[in-house]
Design a protein around this motif. Structure first.
Motif, PDB file in Angstrom:
ATOM      1  N   ARG A 134       0.834  -1.193   0.000  1.00  0.00           N
ATOM      2  CA  ARG A 134       0.000   0.000   0.000  1.00  0.00           C
ATOM      3  C   ARG A 134       0.867   1.241   0.000  1.00  0.00           C
ATOM      4  O   ARG A 134       2.052   1.184   0.282  1.00  0.00           O
ATOM      5  N   ARG A 135       0.250   2.335  -0.315  1.00  0.00           N
ATOM      6  CA  ARG A 135       0.993   3.582  -0.376  1.00  0.00           C
ATOM      7  C   ARG A 135       1.529   3.936   1.000  1.00  0.00           C
ATOM      8  O   ARG A 135       0.795   4.021   1.973  1.00  0.00           O
ATOM      9  N   GLY A 136       2.835   4.129   1.073  1.00  0.00           N
ATOM     10  CA  GLY A 136       3.481   4.493   2.334  1.00  0.00           C
ATOM     11  C   GLY A 136       3.795   3.321   3.230  1.00  0.00           C
ATOM     12  O   GLY A 136       4.312   3.502   4.326  1.00  0.00           O
ATOM     13  N   GLU A 137       3.488   2.074   2.812  1.00  0.00           N
ATOM     14  CA  GLU A 137       3.762   0.896   3.624  1.00  0.00           C
ATOM     15  C   GLU A 137       4.528  -0.127   2.791  1.00  0.00           C
ATOM     16  O   GLU A 137       4.122  -0.465   1.668  1.00  0.00           O
ATOM     17  N   ALA A 138       5.633  -0.617   3.350  1.00  0.00           N
ATOM     18  CA  ALA A 138       6.423  -1.623   2.635  1.00  0.00           C
ATOM     19  C   ALA A 138       5.746  -2.985   2.661  1.00  0.00           C
ATOM     20  O   ALA A 138       5.810  -3.744   1.693  1.00  0.00           O
ATOM     21  N   VAL A 139       5.107  -3.317   3.775  1.00  0.00           N
ATOM     22  CA  VAL A 139       4.404  -4.590   3.896  1.00  0.00           C
ATOM     23  C   VAL A 139       3.015  -4.324   4.460  1.00  0.00           C
ATOM     24  O   VAL A 139       2.795  -3.363   5.208  1.00  0.00           O
ATOM     25  N   ALA A 140       2.081  -5.172   4.090  1.00  0.00           N
ATOM     26  CA  ALA A 140       0.717  -5.020   4.571  1.00  0.00           C
ATOM     27  C   ALA A 140       0.022  -6.372   4.494  1.00  0.00           C
ATOM     28  O   ALA A 140       0.409  -7.245   3.711  1.00  0.00           O
ATOM     29  N   GLY A 141      -1.002  -6.553   5.312  1.00  0.00           N
ATOM     30  CA  GLY A 141      -1.780  -7.772   5.280  1.00  0.00           C
ATOM     31  C   GLY A 141      -2.833  -7.724   4.200  1.00  0.00           C
ATOM     32  O   GLY A 141      -3.003  -6.722   3.495  1.00  0.00           O
ATOM     33  N   VAL A 142      -3.548  -8.829   4.041  1.00  0.00           N
ATOM     34  CA  VAL A 142      -4.608  -8.872   3.044  1.00  0.00           C
ATOM     35  C   VAL A 142      -5.740  -7.946   3.467  1.00  0.00           C
ATOM     36  O   VAL A 142      -5.900  -7.597   4.632  1.00  0.00           O
ATOM     37  N   ARG A 143      -6.528  -7.546   2.484  1.00  0.00           N
ATOM     38  CA  ARG A 143      -7.642  -6.654   2.772  1.00  0.00           C
ATOM     39  C   ARG A 143      -8.677  -7.372   3.646  1.00  0.00           C
ATOM     40  O   ARG A 143      -9.053  -8.511   3.373  1.00  0.00           O
ATOM     41  N   GLY A 144      -9.141  -6.691   4.675  1.00  0.00           N
ATOM     42  CA  GLY A 144     -10.109  -7.292   5.600  1.00  0.00           C
ATOM     43  C   GLY A 144      -9.493  -8.232   6.605  1.00  0.00           C
ATOM     44  O   GLY A 144     -10.167  -9.128   7.121  1.00  0.00           O
ATOM     45  N   SER A 145      -8.209  -8.051   6.905  1.00  0.00           N
ATOM     46  CA  SER A 145      -7.514  -8.977   7.802  1.00  0.00           C
ATOM     47  C   SER A 145      -8.124  -8.984   9.203  1.00  0.00           C
ATOM     48  O   SER A 145      -8.168 -10.029   9.857  1.00  0.00           O
ATOM     49  N   ARG A 146      -8.598  -7.845   9.670  1.00  0.00           N
ATOM     50  CA  ARG A 146      -9.209  -7.806  11.009  1.00  0.00           C
ATOM     51  C   ARG A 146     -10.468  -8.670  11.059  1.00  0.00           C
ATOM     52  O   ARG A 146     -10.713  -9.376  12.044  1.00  0.00           O
ATOM     53  N   PHE A 147     -11.258  -8.632   9.997  1.00  0.00           N
ATOM     54  CA  PHE A 147     -12.463  -9.459   9.956  1.00  0.00           C
ATOM     55  C   PHE A 147     -12.099 -10.939   9.943  1.00  0.00           C
ATOM     56  O   PHE A 147     -12.725 -11.754  10.624  1.00  0.00           O
ATOM     57  N   TYR A 148     -11.075 -11.302   9.184  1.00  0.00           N
ATOM     58  CA  TYR A 148     -10.662 -12.699   9.114  1.00  0.00           C
ATOM     59  C   TYR A 148     -10.158 -13.198  10.462  1.00  0.00           C
ATOM     60  O   TYR A 148     -10.386 -14.358  10.825  1.00  0.00           O
ATOM     61  N   LYS A 149      -9.484 -12.338  11.219  1.00  0.00           N
ATOM     62  CA  LYS A 149      -9.012 -12.747  12.542  1.00  0.00           C
ATOM     63  C   LYS A 149     -10.190 -13.089  13.452  1.00  0.00           C
ATOM     64  O   LYS A 149     -10.137 -14.051  14.227  1.00  0.00           O
ATOM     65  N   ILE A 150     -11.256 -12.294  13.349  1.00  0.00           N
ATOM     66  CA  ILE A 150     -12.450 -12.580  14.163  1.00  0.00           C
ATOM     67  C   ILE A 150     -13.072 -13.907  13.756  1.00  0.00           C
ATOM     68  O   ILE A 150     -13.472 -14.728  14.597  1.00  0.00           O
ATOM     69  N   VAL A 151     -13.136 -14.158  12.442  1.00  0.00           N
ATOM     70  CA  VAL A 151     -13.712 -15.409  11.947  1.00  0.00           C
ATOM     71  C   VAL A 151     -12.884 -16.604  12.409  1.00  0.00           C
ATOM     72  O   VAL A 151     -13.418 -17.616  12.868  1.00  0.00           O
ATOM     73  N   TYR A 152     -11.555 -16.498  12.294  1.00  0.00           N
ATOM     74  CA  TYR A 152     -10.689 -17.595  12.715  1.00  0.00           C
ATOM     75  C   TYR A 152     -10.799 -17.846  14.218  1.00  0.00           C
ATOM     76  O   TYR A 152     -10.726 -19.002  14.673  1.00  0.00           O
ATOM     77  N   PHE A 153     -10.961 -16.789  14.983  1.00  0.00           N
ATOM     78  CA  PHE A 153     -10.979 -16.927  16.443  1.00  0.00           C
ATOM     79  C   PHE A 153     -12.349 -17.373  16.955  1.00  0.00           C
ATOM     80  O   PHE A 153     -12.464 -17.755  18.120  1.00  0.00           O
ATOM     81  N   PHE A 154     -13.363 -17.354  16.109  1.00  0.00           N
ATOM     82  CA  PHE A 154     -14.726 -17.650  16.561  1.00  0.00           C
ATOM     83  C   PHE A 154     -14.855 -18.988  17.281  1.00  0.00           C
ATOM     84  O   PHE A 154     -15.555 -19.074  18.301  1.00  0.00           O
TER      85      PHE A 154
END
Length: 341
Positions: A134-154
């Protein structure tokens, strides 16, 4: 100068150390360093005395009681029992069902941490580092990563009993979700009895345990990856390293302690597996003992067969295996070359 002498005397008096100050005691007597150390630890011991006594009574003493009862023929139903020495442990060496149960625990110990931690590391890496730049970031997670973390932790929000009952209905050969999906997509020949098949029942247990635990390690590893400075990833990318190289050469070495802790925790769960096997499988360990594990065998001997003394011998054997695994995991995971950032 004479007019300033009272003020100087007063200031000198206020600056002078009190008789009981550092190095002093009551009445101006000097307190030795050993006495100060004694006073400090006496103060700490006063607070720890009650918790240590409770821990000894409620946690440590049952271990000694278990060792004692493993040397008896106690039925668990009466207070009458006789001392039989090591006879119970001799029976364990000749018990084919116990050997099969212990082998299933060892197999879980070899398979379960590898699959669970492997998936946890993969998903955590993709959620934190595997996205597009992403602009200004060398590395970044996939889009919607916070939502996926909630799904995985469910699954962690559900009790293990609810998880196992849900999967029991999924594996139900008559109207279960899995066979229903296979029928809907035209793969009727792939339909199985699942938990009723001795060849598949054990691996059904593995699937349930992986599904129930992988979300916890996704969140745990994501937190560990989030603490790695972004400058390290930026320098790695500038050197032309790809994602695979970045994972194995940068991310994984910096997460060594976290992965080691997860390995020990997951290994102890693999040596237990009581709730999953007892609720999910046919007759709590079937069919034909294809899913029996040591804790379930212990439960059956103690509460169904009335052989509490023999069951405690099974518990002692399982404790020894667990301790050996923990010591080995900590020893192999220890490294003299620590990477700090």
């Amino acid at each position: 100068m004479a007019s300033d002498s009272p003020a100087v005397a007063e200031a000198t008096k206020e600056a002078a150390p009190p008789p009981g100050g550092p190095g002093g005691g009551r009445g101006g007597r000097r307190v030795s360093p050993h006495h100060r150390t004694y006073l400090k630890y006496r103060f700490i011991a006063g607070f720890l005395a009650v918790p240590l006594v409770l821990y000894g009574v409620l946690v440590v003493s049952p271990f000694f009681q278990t060792f004692y009862y493993s040397l008896t023929d106690w039925t668990g139903l009466s207070s009458d029992f006789a001392f039989v020495g090591l006879d119970n442990f001799g029976r364990l060496m000749e018990d084919e069902i116990f050997r099969k149960a212990l082998w299933h625990n060892v197999l879980l110990l070899l398979v379960l941490p590898v699959i669970t931690l492997g998936l946890g590391l993969f998903f955590a890496f993709m959620l934190n580092v595997g996205g597009r730049h992403r602009r200004g970031e060398a590395v970044a997670g996939v889009r919607g990563s916070r939502f996926y973390k909630i799904v995985y932790f469910f699954p962690q929000a559900l009790s293990i009993a609810i998880v196992v009952v849900l999967w029991k209905y999924i594996f139900n050969p008559a109207g279960g979700l899995l066979n229903g999906i296979l029928s809907a997509v035209g793969l009727e020949e792939w339909q199985q009895s699942w938990l009723g098949d001795p060849r598949l029942a054990f691996w059904c247990v593995v699937v349930v345990m992986v599904w129930a635990n992988v979300g916890f390690y996704v969140v745990l590893f994501s937190a560990a990856m989030g603490s790695i400075p972004r400058e390290i990833y930026e320098a790695t990318l500038l050197d032309g390293a790809g994602r695979t190289t970045t994972f194995f050469r940068v991310t994984l070495p910096l997460m060594r302690d976290t992965v080691q802790t997860g390995w020990v925790y997951m290994g102890i769960m693999a040596l237990d597996a009581f709730a999953v096997v007892h609720i999910l499988t046919v007759n709590a360990g079937g069919p034909a003992y294809s899913t029996i594990v040591a804790p379930v065998y212990l439960y059956n001997k103690a509460f169904q067969d009335g052989q509490a003394g023999y069951a405690t011998a099974v518990a002692v054997a399982l404790l020894i295996v667990t301790m050996v695994f923990s010591v080995a995991a900590m020893a192999f995971g220890r490294s003299k070359d620590r990477i700090e950032f």
